[in-house]
Scaffold this motif. Structure first.
Motif, PDB file in Angstrom:
ATOM      1  N   ALA A  37       9.437 -14.330   2.810  1.00  0.00           N
ATOM      2  CA  ALA A  37       8.472 -13.599   2.580  1.00  0.00           C
ATOM      3  C   ALA A  37       8.009 -13.160   1.159  1.00  0.00           C
ATOM      4  N   ILE A  38       8.998 -13.328   0.338  1.00  0.00           N
ATOM      5  CA  ILE A  38       8.494 -13.267  -0.928  1.00  0.00           C
ATOM      6  C   ILE A  38       7.528 -14.356  -1.438  1.00  0.00           C
ATOM      7  N   ALA A  39       8.125 -15.535  -1.243  1.00  0.00           N
ATOM      8  CA  ALA A  39       7.571 -16.800  -1.454  1.00  0.00           C
ATOM      9  C   ALA A  39       6.022 -16.720  -0.883  1.00  0.00           C
ATOM     10  N   SER A  40       5.672 -16.368   0.378  1.00  0.00           N
ATOM     11  CA  SER A  40       4.636 -16.375   1.087  1.00  0.00           C
ATOM     12  C   SER A  40       3.474 -15.716   0.261  1.00  0.00           C
ATOM     13  N   LEU A  41       3.947 -14.338  -0.142  1.00  0.00           N
ATOM     14  CA  LEU A  41       3.074 -13.479  -0.851  1.00  0.00           C
ATOM     15  C   LEU A  41       2.829 -14.236  -2.438  1.00  0.00           C
ATOM     16  N   LEU A  42       3.916 -14.615  -3.142  1.00  0.00           N
ATOM     17  CA  LEU A  42       3.634 -15.092  -4.336  1.00  0.00           C
ATOM     18  C   LEU A  42       2.549 -16.387  -4.243  1.00  0.00           C
ATOM     19  N   ASN A  43       2.690 -17.149  -3.133  1.00  0.00           N
ATOM     20  CA  ASN A  43       1.700 -18.257  -3.322  1.00  0.00           C
ATOM     21  C   ASN A  43       0.418 -17.992  -2.474  1.00  0.00           C
ATOM     22  N   ASP A  44       0.082 -16.913  -2.038  1.00  0.00           N
ATOM     23  CA  ASP A  44      -1.082 -16.586  -1.419  1.00  0.00           C
ATOM     24  C   ASP A  44      -1.805 -15.441  -2.196  1.00  0.00           C
ATOM     25  N   ASP A  45      -2.428 -15.620  -3.094  1.00  0.00           N
ATOM     26  CA  ASP A  45      -2.980 -14.560  -4.019  1.00  0.00           C
ATOM     27  C   ASP A  45      -4.005 -13.590  -3.130  1.00  0.00           C
ATOM     28  N   GLY A  46      -4.778 -14.347  -2.306  1.00  0.00           N
ATOM     29  CA  GLY A  46      -5.723 -13.308  -1.472  1.00  0.00           C
ATOM     30  C   GLY A  46      -4.767 -12.351  -0.586  1.00  0.00           C
ATOM     31  N   LYS A  47      -3.980 -12.701   0.069  1.00  0.00           N
ATOM     32  CA  LYS A  47      -3.178 -12.154   0.880  1.00  0.00           C
ATOM     33  C   LYS A  47      -2.503 -10.879   0.141  1.00  0.00           C
ATOM     34  N   ARG A  48      -2.150 -11.169  -1.004  1.00  0.00           N
ATOM     35  CA  ARG A  48      -1.141 -10.200  -1.839  1.00  0.00           C
ATOM     36  C   ARG A  48      -2.077  -9.441  -2.121  1.00  0.00           C
ATOM     37  N   MET A  49      -3.356  -9.698  -2.734  1.00  0.00           N
ATOM     38  CA  MET A  49      -4.162  -8.678  -3.195  1.00  0.00           C
ATOM     39  C   MET A  49      -4.879  -7.747  -2.141  1.00  0.00           C
ATOM     40  N   ALA A  50      -4.946  -8.224  -1.093  1.00  0.00           N
ATOM     41  CA  ALA A  50      -5.239  -7.434   0.124  1.00  0.00           C
ATOM     42  C   ALA A  50      -4.465  -6.484   0.519  1.00  0.00           C
ATOM     43  N   MET A  51      -3.106  -6.819   0.595  1.00  0.00           N
ATOM     44  CA  MET A  51      -1.924  -6.028   0.644  1.00  0.00           C
ATOM     45  C   MET A  51      -1.825  -4.800  -0.370  1.00  0.00           C
ATOM     46  N   ARG A  52      -2.128  -5.229  -1.320  1.00  0.00           N
ATOM     47  CA  ARG A  52      -1.973  -4.285  -2.530  1.00  0.00           C
ATOM     48  C   ARG A  52      -3.173  -3.333  -2.505  1.00  0.00           C
ATOM     49  N   ARG A  53      -4.333  -3.911  -1.921  1.00  0.00           N
ATOM     50  CA  ARG A  53      -5.464  -2.626  -2.133  1.00  0.00           C
ATOM     51  C   ARG A  53      -5.392  -1.572  -0.875  1.00  0.00           C
ATOM     52  N   ARG A  54      -4.718  -2.121   0.170  1.00  0.00           N
ATOM     53  CA  ARG A  54      -4.483  -1.336   1.313  1.00  0.00           C
ATOM     54  C   ARG A  54      -3.547  -0.389   0.831  1.00  0.00           C
ATOM     55  N   ALA A  55      -2.325  -0.810   0.375  1.00  0.00           N
ATOM     56  CA  ALA A  55      -1.406   0.278  -0.083  1.00  0.00           C
ATOM     57  C   ALA A  55      -1.734   1.194  -0.951  1.00  0.00           C
ATOM     58  N   TYR A  56      -2.706   0.956  -2.044  1.00  0.00           N
ATOM     59  CA  TYR A  56      -2.973   1.825  -3.025  1.00  0.00           C
ATOM     60  C   TYR A  56      -4.014   2.801  -2.402  1.00  0.00           C
ATOM     61  N   GLU A  57      -4.797   2.307  -1.315  1.00  0.00           N
ATOM     62  CA  GLU A  57      -5.825   3.158  -0.806  1.00  0.00           C
ATOM     63  C   GLU A  57      -4.833   4.353   0.022  1.00  0.00           C
ATOM     64  N   ALA A  58      -3.845   3.746   0.631  1.00  0.00           N
ATOM     65  CA  ALA A  58      -2.952   4.824   1.577  1.00  0.00           C
ATOM     66  C   ALA A  58      -2.229   5.770   0.685  1.00  0.00           C
ATOM     67  N   GLY A  59      -1.953   5.129  -0.576  1.00  0.00           N
ATOM     68  CA  GLY A  59      -1.453   6.191  -1.465  1.00  0.00           C
ATOM     69  C   GLY A  59      -2.063   7.433  -1.989  1.00  0.00           C
ATOM     70  N   ARG A  60      -3.306   7.326  -1.952  1.00  0.00           N
ATOM     71  CA  ARG A  60      -4.100   8.350  -2.564  1.00  0.00           C
ATOM     72  C   ARG A  60      -3.807   9.613  -2.159  1.00  0.00           C
ATOM     73  N   SER A  61      -3.290   9.732  -0.773  1.00  0.00           N
ATOM     74  CA  SER A  61      -3.026  10.852  -0.142  1.00  0.00           C
ATOM     75  C   SER A  61      -1.621  11.433  -0.819  1.00  0.00           C
ATOM     76  N   MET A  62      -0.862  10.402  -1.366  1.00  0.00           N
ATOM     77  CA  MET A  62       0.429  11.024  -1.785  1.00  0.00           C
ATOM     78  C   MET A  62       0.483  11.395  -3.518  1.00  0.00           C
ATOM     79  N   ILE A  63      -0.682  11.421  -4.033  1.00  0.00           N
ATOM     80  CA  ILE A  63      -0.521  11.856  -5.377  1.00  0.00           C
ATOM     81  C   ILE A  63      -0.108  12.956  -5.535  1.00  0.00           C
TER      82      ILE A  63
END
Length: 760
Positions: free
Chosen positions: A338-364
């Motif tokens: 799982a770690i290797a798959s994300l490190l080797n796929d910048d697009g997938k990793r960035m999309a996951m980061r964006r989804r997490a960040y947007e969901a986290g706005r309700s947690m500030i």
């Protein structure tokens, strides 16, 4: 103009190093910084033998193992003009069995409490269940941080969903970060970085992440796994850095030592946020699904990290819908992939980061603070301060009576500055029979129990009189308590009965644990210590039982007193020996006959078994009580107290009359103890059936109490009630009222299914 608010927090506090401390401090700061005209303060829990340089907002610290500190904290909060209390509940931060000392604090508060539950167990022990239910019953609202928490409270504990608020773990408000810029500030530019942070302990699963590194390095040879955080203070005190060194050695043996960096420090918030910002992947390889909340996961997720995690409860909810990757528990190969798959796929990793960040706005934290304020406002709106006391009068088996306020009119009329009179002619105190330590001990016991339940009503001067009577009853020459005193204050004996001595120990134990006055608690503890040894030479099983009930409280106050602990075991073994020798097929009891306060023998073994974790004591108490309940059941299922006409009849069925209040009260207490041990609703119903005896659920269908004065008839004859209303009767009735009300508040709507007993 915005209304000014004062909110106090109870929990760990920085600079203590733990997740609860960080959460409490962050939430307190968020509420004071975000909400206008809001002042906050903290009551900090301090672990054993530790000291901390607390900041000014910590107004008092509770030593977790000192019951007196909990009482002092309650007084500070009640006098501090606070609008609400926010309690952070975690079993391990409070003293007593499963953190039960916090109940003593909550019981004394006159302020609404909103409790945040940081751990909710899916399979609690009977003691854990009891403690959590009582905490919930003392709370106006309950906060959980995930939907799983709500479902557990409803399905496992029976809590009304309307009482529960879901508020996510708070996070700092930071912009979406560029990992490469953050890496450059730490001389890590160009290196793939994997991060785990938090206090280091074996349950975090760091071994699994280390074992995954060879697979990660195959495709990302420059990858670096950073383990950021100090060793958990408790682990450090017990084992030093042995665990950390074992992890370091594990990495070396796997040939990945160069790719694993341990940073042994409890970092401040800016440093922590820097490390989260520079990480490409945050990994949380916890080993157990029963993790209700993870502050480290919340922080990393909310700041927009790509997360690889095991599917513990919090992670399963937070990382759903592509917001992270879940891997099986303890599976290093899957973790590495799982770690290797994300490190080797910048697009997938960035999309996951964006989804997490947007969901986290309700947690500030600012948003979380607003949600907590809404919960607090709901708590305040539905809160009624305990002005006086409200006891339940339950006419079970008949149309329900209304709740009635605690009436102390007759109780007060029975008292003077010496103590409480023994007898009454009708409702008029009978001075000719004077006083006895039995009844004054019962009165002291009632006062302590009402205080423990957060109730007022008995004036302190009366409680002081009962204590003074007990003190005067102590005869240091004989090492025993006197019992009977004439109206002109002359003792009529040098020492009283064994039972009166045991009953006085019971009252002293309750006073030592729960009295409202600090010095009186200390007095009770000292006198108990002087008087307890005599009980070992007694022959009366009831004296042993009363002493055991007192030891149950005394040992909570004095957990290091080995004499008390040993005496408790010796007296319990005496009861066990009786039960084993006397019981036979069809008769499971301690004696060849029955007499008075029979259920106290069973109750003593149940509470002792729970306190000492000796199931055979608890089981013997349950078995004997179950047999006794069969003897105390009439043809229409009404409670039939063991009649005095048949006391000590060998191997004979009990006589029907005369019946006395003391039997009903003992049975109520014992059945509630049995419910605590088993969580079987049948025991609670049996306690209520025994209580009905007072209010009309008896052989004559006659109420024995006066709801206007709180008096109670002395007994039930074959043809009529005994209209005299002495001290023992009124005290028994009031004690049972308090116990039934406390149990009812704790269990409704949080009521278990019948048959859920752990010990049977």
């Amino acid at each position: 103009m915005t209304q000014s608010r004062r909110i106090a927090f109870i929990g760990n506090s920085l600079p203590r190093q733990c997740g609860i401390a960080t959460f409490t401090s962050d939430l307190s700061r968020a509420m004071s910084d975000t909400l206008q005209n809001t002042q906050t303060a903290i009551i900090a829990m301090t672990d054993s033998k530790q000291t901390y340089d607390y900041p000014p907002d910590v107004i008092f610290s509770i030593r977790e193992g000192e019951p007196e500190d909990y009482v002092t904290a309650a007084r500070i909060l009640n006098k501090g003009h606070f609008d609400a209390i926010s309690l952070q509940h975690e079993f391990g931060i409070f003293g007593g069995d499963d953190g039960e000392y916090i109940i003593g604090l909550l019981s004394r508060l006159h302020v609404p409490v909103v409790t945040t539950l940081h751990t909710i167990l899916a399979a609690p022990t009977p003691s854990q269940r009891r403690v959590l239910l009582e905490v919930i019953s003392k709370s106006a609202r309950v906060v959980v941080m995930a939907e799983k928490g709500r479902s557990l409270l409803v399905d496992v504990y029976g809590v009304d969903t309307a009482k529960i608020d879901i508020i996510a773990h708070g996070i700092p408000d930071r912009p979406f970060h560029d990992t490469e810029s953050a890496k450059a500030r730490r001389a890590l530019a160009g290196r793939p970085v994997i991060l785990t942070f938090g206090l280091l302990s074996p349950n975090k699963g760091i071994e699994v992440a280390i074992d995954a590194m060879p697979a990660v390095l195959e495709s990302s040879p420059d990858a670096l796994y950073i383990v950021l955080g100090a060793t958990h203070p408790t682990l450090l005190r017990q084992q030093g850095e042995a665990y950390r060194e074992s992890l370091r050695l594990r990495a070396e043996n796997l040939g990945v030592g160069h790719a694993v960096q341990f940073l042994n420090q409890f970092v401040d918030l800016p440093t922590l946020l820097d490390f989260i910002a520079l990480s490409d992947i945050y990994v949380t390889p916890y080993l157990n699904e029963a993790q209700m909340t993870s502050g480290t996961l919340a922080y990393s997720f909310g700041m927009g990290s790509a997360v690889v995690s095991t599917p513990y409860w919090h992670a399963r909810e937070l990382l759903a819908d592509g917001r992270g990757l879940l891997v099986p528990f303890g599976d290093a190969a899957a973790t590495g992939r799982a770690i290797a798959s994300l490190l080797n796929d910048d697009g997938k990793r960035m999309a996951m980061r964006r989804r997490a960040y947007e969901a986290g706005r309700s947690m500030i934290w600012s948003h979380v603070a607003t949600l907590y304020l809404e919960s607090i406002d709901k708590a305040r709106a539905g809160y009624r301060a305990p002005a006086g006391s409200h006891l339940v009068s339950l006419a079970i088996g008949r149309p329900p009576q209304q709740l009635t306020s605690l009436k102390l009119g007759h109780f007060s009329a029975m008292c003077d500055d010496t103590g409480i009179f023994q007898h009454a002619v009708y409702s008029v105190p009978d001075r000719s029979h004077g006083y006895c330590v039995d009844d004054n001990a019962r009165a002291l016991l009632l006062s302590a129990h009402l205080t423990a339940a957060g109730k007022t009503g008995i004036p302190d001067r009366l409680t002081g009189s009962f204590a003074a009577f007990v003190e005067h009853a102590w005869n240091p020459d004989t090492g025993r308590f006197r019992n009977f005193m004439s109206f002109d204050r002359r003792w009529l004996e040098d020492e009283g009965s064994e039972d009166s001595h045991g009953r006085t120990l019971w009252a002293l134990g309750a006073c030592a644990l729960s009295d409202a006055d600090l010095l009186r608690r200390r007095w009770a503890s000292v006198l108990f210590e002087r008087a307890m040894s005599a009980s070992l030479s007694f022959k009366s099983p009831r004296a042993w039982a009363f002493a055991l009930l007192g030891l149950n409280d005394y040992c909570q106050v004095n957990p290091d007193d080995t004499r008390g602990a040993n005496l408790r075991l010796q007296l319990a073994e005496k009861l066990m020996d009786l039960q084993e020798r006397v019981s036979k097929v069809g008769r499971c009891w301690f004696e060849e006959g029955l007499s008075y306060e029979n259920a106290r023998l069973s109750q003593a073994l149940i509470v002792t078994g729970l306190a000492t974790r000796k199931d055979r004591f608890t089981q013997a108490g349950l078995d004997t009580l179950r047999w006794l309940m069969a003897q105390q059941t009439g043809e229409k299922r009404q409670f039939r107290a063991i009649g005095t006409d048949g006391f000590f009849d060998v191997n004979q069925p009990p006589k029907q009359f005369d019946q006395q209040p003391v039997e009903a009260t003992a049975t109520v207490s014992a059945c509630l103890a049995a419910y605590t041990a088993t969580t079987d609703a049948w025991w609670f119903e049996e306690a209520r059936r025994a209580f009905r005896w007072f209010t009309g659920g008896n052989d004559h269908g006659i109420s024995l109490i006066d709801p206007e004065t709180g008096s109670c008839c002395d007994g039930l004859h074959a043809d009529r009630p005994n209209e005299n209303r002495g001290a023992e009767s009124v005290l028994c009735y009031l004690i049972s009222c308090n116990e039934i009300e406390r149990a009812t508040q704790m269990l409704r709507p949080a009521f278990p299914r019948a048959g859920a007993r752990q010990i049977s």
